[in-house]
Design an enzyme around this catalytic site. Structure first.
Site, PDB file in Angstrom:
ATOM      1  N   PRO A   1       0.838  -1.205   0.000  1.00  0.00           N
ATOM      2  CA  PRO A   1       0.000   0.000   0.000  1.00  0.00           C
ATOM      3  C   PRO A   1       0.870   1.251   0.000  1.00  0.00           C
ATOM      4  O   PRO A   1       1.893   1.312   0.688  1.00  0.00           O
ATOM      5  CB  PRO A   1      -0.791  -0.119   1.301  1.00  0.00           C
ATOM      6  CG  PRO A   1      -0.857  -1.587   1.560  1.00  0.00           C
ATOM      7  CD  PRO A   1       0.455  -2.134   1.071  1.00  0.00           C
ATOM      8  N   CYS A   2       0.438   2.252  -0.786  1.00  0.00           N
ATOM      9  CA  CYS A   2       1.297   3.414  -1.014  1.00  0.00           C
ATOM     10  C   CYS A   2       0.734   4.706  -0.442  1.00  0.00           C
ATOM     11  O   CYS A   2       1.271   5.786  -0.706  1.00  0.00           O
ATOM     12  CB  CYS A   2       1.517   3.599  -2.510  1.00  0.00           C
ATOM     13  SG  CYS A   2      -0.027   3.828  -3.448  1.00  0.00           S
ATOM     14  N   GLN A   3      -0.344   4.634   0.343  1.00  0.00           N
ATOM     15  CA  GLN A   3      -1.008   5.856   0.784  1.00  0.00           C
ATOM     16  C   GLN A   3      -0.073   6.808   1.526  1.00  0.00           C
ATOM     17  O   GLN A   3      -0.162   8.028   1.391  1.00  0.00           O
ATOM     18  CB  GLN A   3      -2.211   5.514   1.658  1.00  0.00           C
ATOM     19  CG  GLN A   3      -3.436   5.029   0.890  1.00  0.00           C
ATOM     20  CD  GLN A   3      -3.298   3.593   0.414  1.00  0.00           C
ATOM     21  OE1 GLN A   3      -2.376   2.889   0.823  1.00  0.00           O
ATOM     22  NE2 GLN A   3      -4.207   3.141  -0.444  1.00  0.00           N
TER      23      GLN A   3
ATOM     24  N   PHE B   1       3.003   7.394   1.016  1.00  0.00           N
ATOM     25  CA  PHE B   1       3.947   8.059   0.127  1.00  0.00           C
ATOM     26  C   PHE B   1       3.260   8.801  -1.010  1.00  0.00           C
ATOM     27  O   PHE B   1       3.911   9.391  -1.862  1.00  0.00           O
ATOM     28  CB  PHE B   1       4.913   7.032  -0.470  1.00  0.00           C
ATOM     29  CG  PHE B   1       5.546   6.132   0.556  1.00  0.00           C
ATOM     30  CD1 PHE B   1       6.271   6.664   1.605  1.00  0.00           C
ATOM     31  CD2 PHE B   1       5.390   4.747   0.481  1.00  0.00           C
ATOM     32  CE1 PHE B   1       6.860   5.834   2.559  1.00  0.00           C
ATOM     33  CE2 PHE B   1       5.971   3.917   1.421  1.00  0.00           C
ATOM     34  CZ  PHE B   1       6.706   4.466   2.476  1.00  0.00           C
ATOM     35  N   SER B   2       1.933   8.770  -1.031  1.00  0.00           N
ATOM     36  CA  SER B   2       1.177   9.362  -2.127  1.00  0.00           C
ATOM     37  C   SER B   2       1.331  10.877  -2.151  1.00  0.00           C
ATOM     38  O   SER B   2       1.492  11.534  -1.124  1.00  0.00           O
ATOM     39  CB  SER B   2      -0.304   8.998  -1.984  1.00  0.00           C
ATOM     40  OG  SER B   2      -1.099   9.760  -2.878  1.00  0.00           O
TER      41      SER B   2
END
Length: 362
Positions: free
Chosen positions: A83-85, A87-88
């Site tokens: 999951p990249c939230q 670093f978004s």
């Protein structure tokens, strides 16, 4: 388990974008891990693979490897798209610095160490390398791979360059065991008018029209179901209030913005700031769509209005913009999250093609 071909294990597997791309290239998916039960159901029903529906923090890498009846060094490819939230780019003012999922980058490394696959593939948002706190985790990943004897090949790519009708930038890291220089897929598409025909031939970027134009799907009004006895699965238009429908109808067709509407008709929430110009904007037929996000069915989250019809995109349409075929059905709830968080299958397929070619040669 009988292994009959090149093999892959899919961590943080989501709804199956990566799995589909690898399966299309002939890989045998030995296992997958996904925390979201709806995404896991979608993966299982489309790819016929049992997904371990669990928080990966609760899964010991050795336990999972032994469940798959694999020896260390036996697996061909281990894919991880955490999951990249955190670093978004949507995380403003370093608000993502303490996001609970940031450390999953390191959890992926734990699985690499246990499985020791021939190749390790990692995908994430550009913020992993552009945000200072993201880069901390990126450096840990790179150092860990180096200490395990892997050599990296990495690039920041736009998925439009790999046949996806959407602009979506991602950092891709491919690592080869025992210091092997891993292959990296070359772009297959490029910006029209800027393609150097003297080099490797490229196709022009695919557009929104290529994906959903020419009346590919039934026309709908907000809230209408266009599945037509299963012929167009997931083609259901999100419900919208009459006030929003009236506002959407004023946005110019084919790429118009809410800023094109006279201010007297603007929503109150837009009068006090100048940013987020893509909010309540229409997609344009003649170019790739904006990035399909987890808010892709909500016009207030981005340029997610149909180019001509006065409604938000349907799940079927945004799935097409992600590169999913029409027979790939999304199940359960939170379809926008399943679709928006997926790795576009054409990108995964391009990576799989390069790796399979190398594996067959070796």
């Amino acid at each position: 388990m009988i292994i009959t071909s090149t093999t892959v294990v899919d961590l943080f597997s989501g709804a199956g974008g990566t799995g589909l791309g690898f399966k299309q290239e002939g890989f045998q998916i030995l296992g997958a891990v996904e925390n979201n039960k709806h995404a896991a159901e979608t993966y299982e029903k489309n790819l016929d693979v049992k997904v371990k529906n669990i928080n990966i923090r609760e899964l010991e890498p050795q336990t999972f490897r032994e469940e798959l009846n694999l020896q260390r060094n036996q697996l061909d490819v281990l894919v991880g798209c955490p999951p990249c939230q955190g670093f978004s780019r949507m995380q403003k003012n370093n608000k993502g610095i303490n996001h609970q999922d940031n450390d999953l980058v390191i959890k992926y490394l734990d699985f690499v160490e246990e499985f020791m696959p021939k190749f390790a593939v990692f995908e994430n948002v550009p913020g992993l390398i552009t945000k200072p706190y993201g880069h901390i985790f990126y450096e840990k990943l790179c150092l860990g791979l180096k200490e395990l004897g892997y050599k990296r090949n990495e690039k920041l790519v736009d998925v439009a360059d790999y046949g996806v009708p959407q602009h979506r930038k991602r950092i891709i890291v491919i690592a080869g065991r025992n210091g092997e220089e891993p292959p990296f897929p070359q772009p297959t598409h490029g910006e029209p008018g800027k393609i150097d025909k003297s080099q490797t031939p490229l196709y022009p970027w695919l557009t929104v029209y290529d994906a959903i134009g020419n009346n590919k799907y039934p026309q709908l009004k907000p809230g209408e179901n266009g599945e037509h006895d299963g012929k167009y699965p997931n083609h259901i238009a999100p419900k919208t209030t009459q006030k929003i429908v009236e506002f959407i109808s004023m946005v110019p067709k084919n790429g118009g913005s809410r800023t094109d509407i006279p201010k007297q008709f603007w929503l109150k929430c837009h009068l006090s700031h100048k940013g987020h110009s893509d909010v309540y904007g229409r997609a344009a037929w003649n170019r790739p769509s904006n990035t399909i996000t987890a808010g892709c069915l909500n016009p207030s989250k981005g340029r997610f209005i149909h180019p001509e019809q006065d409604r938000a995109f349907t799940p079927r349409e945004v799935a097409a913009l992600q590169g999913f075929p029409d027979d790939f059905v999304f199940y359960g709830k939170c379809l926008q999250v399943q679709i928006g968080n997926a790795v576009p299958p054409p990108l995964a397929k391009a990576i799989a093609q390069e790796l399979r070619h190398r594996l067959i040669q070796s």
